[in-house]
Design a protein around this motif. Structure first.
Motif, PDB file in Angstrom:
ATOM      1  N   LYS A   1       0.820  -1.204   0.000  1.00 47.81           N
ATOM      2  CA  LYS A   1       0.000   0.000   0.000  1.00 47.81           C
ATOM      3  C   LYS A   1       0.861   1.265   0.000  1.00 47.81           C
ATOM      4  CE  LYS A   1      -3.636   2.493   2.407  1.00 47.81           C
ATOM      5  NZ  LYS A   1      -4.782   2.397   3.313  1.00 47.81           N
ATOM      6  N   LEU A   2       0.551   2.117  -0.978  1.00 46.89           N
ATOM      7  CA  LEU A   2       1.237   3.401  -1.111  1.00 46.89           C
ATOM      8  C   LEU A   2       0.273   4.519  -0.738  1.00 46.89           C
ATOM      9  CD1 LEU A   2       3.650   5.157  -2.195  1.00 46.89           C
ATOM     10  CD2 LEU A   2       2.647   4.915  -4.484  1.00 46.89           C
ATOM     11  N   VAL A   3       0.718   5.426   0.116  1.00 46.15           N
ATOM     12  CA  VAL A   3      -0.099   6.594   0.443  1.00 46.15           C
ATOM     13  C   VAL A   3       0.552   7.844  -0.156  1.00 46.15           C
ATOM     14  CG1 VAL A   3      -0.783   8.139   2.332  1.00 46.15           C
ATOM     15  CG2 VAL A   3      -1.187   5.679   2.516  1.00 46.15           C
ATOM     16  N   GLY A   4      -0.225   8.574  -0.962  1.00 46.93           N
ATOM     17  CA  GLY A   4       0.228   9.861  -1.484  1.00 46.93           C
ATOM     18  C   GLY A   4      -0.397  10.957  -0.642  1.00 46.93           C
ATOM     19  N   ILE A   5       0.395  11.955  -0.286  1.00 45.19           N
ATOM     20  CA  ILE A   5      -0.144  13.064   0.506  1.00 45.19           C
ATOM     21  C   ILE A   5       0.054  14.356  -0.277  1.00 45.19           C
ATOM     22  CG2 ILE A   5      -0.179  14.201   2.754  1.00 45.19           C
ATOM     23  CD1 ILE A   5       1.151  11.787   3.965  1.00 45.19           C
ATOM     24  N   ILE A   6      -1.041  15.032  -0.537  1.00 43.71           N
ATOM     25  CA  ILE A   6      -0.960  16.249  -1.341  1.00 43.71           C
ATOM     26  C   ILE A   6      -1.476  17.428  -0.533  1.00 43.71           C
ATOM     27  CG2 ILE A   6      -3.201  15.908  -2.526  1.00 43.71           C
ATOM     28  CD1 ILE A   6      -1.643  16.894  -5.103  1.00 43.71           C
ATOM     29  N   ALA A   7      -0.676  18.507  -0.528  1.00 43.73           N
ATOM     30  CA  ALA A   7      -1.030  19.683   0.263  1.00 43.73           C
ATOM     31  C   ALA A   7      -0.859  20.942  -0.582  1.00 43.73           C
ATOM     32  CB  ALA A   7      -0.157  19.754   1.515  1.00 43.73           C
ATOM     33  N   ASN A   8      -0.951  20.761  -1.890  1.00 48.03           N
ATOM     34  CA  ASN A   8      -0.872  21.933  -2.781  1.00 48.03           C
ATOM     35  C   ASN A   8      -1.860  21.758  -3.922  1.00 48.03           C
ATOM     36  OD1 ASN A   8       0.184  20.190  -4.736  1.00 48.03           O
ATOM     37  ND2 ASN A   8       2.292  20.732  -4.281  1.00 48.03           N
ATOM     38  N   LYS A   9      -1.927  22.769  -4.775  1.00 49.01           N
ATOM     39  CA  LYS A   9      -2.822  22.669  -5.936  1.00 49.01           C
ATOM     40  C   LYS A   9      -1.994  22.591  -7.225  1.00 49.01           C
ATOM     41  CE  LYS A   9      -6.702  24.035  -3.516  1.00 49.01           C
ATOM     42  NZ  LYS A   9      -6.902  22.857  -2.653  1.00 49.01           N
ATOM     43  N   ASP A  10      -0.733  22.212  -7.062  1.00 50.29           N
ATOM     44  CA  ASP A  10       0.191  22.152  -8.187  1.00 50.29           C
ATOM     45  C   ASP A  10      -0.310  21.161  -9.244  1.00 50.29           C
ATOM     46  OD1 ASP A  10       3.008  22.915  -9.089  1.00 50.29           O
ATOM     47  OD2 ASP A  10       3.122  20.728  -9.151  1.00 50.29           O
TER      48      ASP A  10
ATOM     49  N   CYS B 246      -0.710   1.964 -10.339  1.00 53.49           N
ATOM     50  CA  CYS B 246      -0.853   1.082  -9.179  1.00 53.49           C
ATOM     51  C   CYS B 246      -2.067   0.169  -9.345  1.00 53.49           C
ATOM     52  CB  CYS B 246      -0.997   1.905  -7.895  1.00 53.49           C
ATOM     53  SG  CYS B 246       0.555   2.644  -7.335  1.00 53.49           S
ATOM     54  N   ALA B 247      -3.184   0.742  -9.807  1.00 54.08           N
ATOM     55  CA  ALA B 247      -4.408  -0.046  -9.996  1.00 54.08           C
ATOM     56  C   ALA B 247      -4.144  -1.227 -10.921  1.00 54.08           C
ATOM     57  CB  ALA B 247      -5.532   0.832 -10.534  1.00 54.08           C
ATOM     58  N   ARG B 248      -3.445  -0.970 -12.017  1.00 51.54           N
ATOM     59  CA  ARG B 248      -3.142  -2.043 -12.975  1.00 51.54           C
ATOM     60  C   ARG B 248      -2.237  -3.106 -12.369  1.00 51.54           C
ATOM     61  NH1 ARG B 248       1.324  -3.500 -15.645  1.00 51.54           N
ATOM     62  NH2 ARG B 248       1.261  -4.345 -17.759  1.00 51.54           N
ATOM     63  N   ASP B 249      -1.329  -2.686 -11.485  1.00 56.39           N
ATOM     64  CA  ASP B 249      -0.293  -3.607 -11.028  1.00 56.39           C
ATOM     65  C   ASP B 249      -0.598  -4.258  -9.672  1.00 56.39           C
ATOM     66  OD1 ASP B 249       1.002  -3.036 -13.378  1.00 56.39           O
ATOM     67  OD2 ASP B 249       2.219  -1.437 -12.506  1.00 56.39           O
ATOM     68  N   GLY B 250      -1.823  -4.060  -9.189  1.00 57.85           N
ATOM     69  CA  GLY B 250      -2.207  -4.751  -7.955  1.00 57.85           C
ATOM     70  C   GLY B 250      -1.704  -4.093  -6.688  1.00 57.85           C
TER      71      GLY B 250
ATOM     72  N   TYR C 272      -3.400   2.178  -3.682  1.00 54.08           N
ATOM     73  CA  TYR C 272      -2.929   3.565  -3.648  1.00 54.08           C
ATOM     74  C   TYR C 272      -4.011   4.433  -3.044  1.00 54.08           C
ATOM     75  CZ  TYR C 272      -1.404   8.190  -5.151  1.00 54.08           C
ATOM     76  OH  TYR C 272      -1.026   9.508  -5.179  1.00 54.08           O
ATOM     77  N   GLU C 273      -3.628   5.236  -2.065  1.00 48.62           N
ATOM     78  CA  GLU C 273      -4.598   6.134  -1.435  1.00 48.62           C
ATOM     79  C   GLU C 273      -4.039   7.546  -1.423  1.00 48.62           C
ATOM     80  OE1 GLU C 273      -5.840   4.884   2.525  1.00 48.62           O
ATOM     81  OE2 GLU C 273      -6.373   6.960   2.990  1.00 48.62           O
TER      82      GLU C 273
END
Lengths: 304, 304
Positions: free
Chosen positions: B33-42, B56-60, B63-64
């Motif tokens: 499980k990979l967690v991405g954290i975004i705190a900008n609007k870039d 990630c979806a394709r490779d099983g 991802y959150e």
């Protein structure tokens, strides 16, 4: 009100350190040794190194300045890290400038980081962790310049000694111009840890630092308050903007406030000393804190 | 010569990772499980997050993406650090920009740093340390973008497989435009570790990175060579300058060289694909390396 000369504040700390060192030397112990590494021709750095050397000589501390090429700086740091005769290392920045200098800060071992600027110490500071339990319960080292400013505020009576530690600045508002990782942001966190409401101003915006609801945490918030409103409310104004043209107008600062300048330029406009307690420079106390951190690292290494 | 599409190179890695994950899931193990954290609007960050999610979806891989305010970012990272269900954390920069973002990079725990950008990993990289002996002999994670570029160079035959590891780029000259701590400087060190002579160009000057005389060390030197001379000698030219107007003139690049662009802008002038092997973009391989690092961290956490 006159300008405040911080010499007495600095000497109080230095005299105590000097005495403690002499006691240990008389008992057959070694003197602490500080190594400065310089890889630039920056005038301010050369001057700071000279002042440090002079203070160390007076206080019974060995100081050695090593001049290296910038491409050899990392090796010089590692060599000093590995040398058991060295108790503290200070590198004079800027060298490469920007992120490579930040990288180099973290190469200095926590055992010898007199400036308290490596990530372990900064993380501890931002989370109010005083003791590093995985490193033999060694106390975290606080960065010299922010620490010097707290000591000066204390010297000027800003800390209410009758309140418990952690609340001695409760009810006080601070405006702080500078949010660097070496002074402004750690200082904001330290002031918040001590109970102050801190407006942290950088070139883009203003943030609020204050104690979190959970003990030992800090809450950082965006704010709609303007700089002028914050200034008008501030009991303490601290400025370290590295630009000759940046000036805080004296008339915007609350009469009776404490104003502290730690930039190489004067960040306050004319007349500031007329209605505030004005500290024009803090360098002498910074050097005292450098000695204090070195002395602590030395004692910790002897105890280890 | 045609432009090189790196899709096949990326898919080769992803197919292998996908297969390994399926084998483990069939045996009753959890998915990474990979967690991405975004705190900008870039916009670039949002796009990179979306591509990562799709791959990630394709490779099983789970991802959150977590959206937070910038003042809550550090807490969000610490929460993910402490969550045993999370194997990797990626923060999308810039958030504060500059040194505060560098600080945040080091808050991600080494156990979950899929980007390989914390100081422990960078220090290991610059000193060619492959295994972190004080962390259960875990293998150091290499940063995704530099690693992707090495894999692409290998895919294009730049690595001489008949030579021993560490010398497979011996005799090759690289010019590299970018000396950031997240791509350019680690990449220069990795290419030097593999035997190349690297000219590292930033806005102020050019430095040489090459293998040191002692195995596992890198020698960095100032140089009098001009950029044009370095370019004329280069077998490989790599550019990642974040400016739309920066262009390397095609005529200055040696015919038959490999030219790799990793900027969001095209850093090479018109006609570059006519006399070089030209890689216009590397993002797909970067995401494959992100998956690869996540998979490694996941396996290491299962083994611990």
């Amino acid at each position: 009100m006159p300008k405040v000369d911080v010499t007495a504040c600095a000497l109080a700390f230095r005299d105590e350190i000097k005495k403690e060192i002499e006691v240990r030397v008389e008992a057959g112990g070694p003197r602490p040794k500080l190594v400065g590494i310089i890889a630039n021709k920056d005038e301010a750095a050369v001057m700071y190194a000279r002042w440090t050397e002079r203070a160390c000589a007076r206080d019974g501390i060995q100081y050695e300045l090593r001049q290296v090429e910038r491409v050899d700086l990392e090796d010089a740091v590692i060599e000093a890290n590995e040398d058991p005769a060295v108790n503290g290392i200070i590198v004079y920045y800027p060298v490469f400038g920007g992120p490579i200098d930040d990288y180099l800060r973290d190469v200095i071992s926590v055992e010898k980081d007199v400036e308290g600027l490596n990530h372990r110490y900064r993380y501890s500071l931002y989370h109010n962790i005083r003791v590093l339990s995985d490193l033999g319960n060694r106390k975290a080292i606080l960065p010299c310049t922010p620490l010097a400013i707290l000591k000066i505020l204390n010297h000027l009576g800003a800390y209410k000694q009758e309140l418990p530690v952690g609340e001695q600045l409760a009810g006080q508002t601070v405006v702080l111009y500078n949010r660097s990782e070496v002074v402004g942001r750690p200082l904001a966190a330290m002031l918040a840890n001590d109970g102050a409401l801190v407006y942290s101003v950088d070139i883009d915006n203003m943030l609020i630092y204050r104690k979190g609801r959970v003990n030992g945490t800090i809450k950082v918030e965006e704010t709609e308050v303007t700089q002028d409103e914050a200034l008008a409310a501030a009991d303490i104004v601290i400025a370290g903007v590295p630009h000759p043209k940046f000036k805080i107008e004296a008339s915007k600062v609350k009469p009776g406030a404490i104003a502290v300048n730690f930039s190489q330029f004067s960040n306050f406009g004319e007349g500031i000393e007329e209605h505030t307690t004005f500290v024009p420079a803090i360098g002498k106390v910074t050097i005292a804190m450098l000695e204090r951190n070195l002395h602590r690292l030395h004692m910790a290494s002897e105890a280890a």
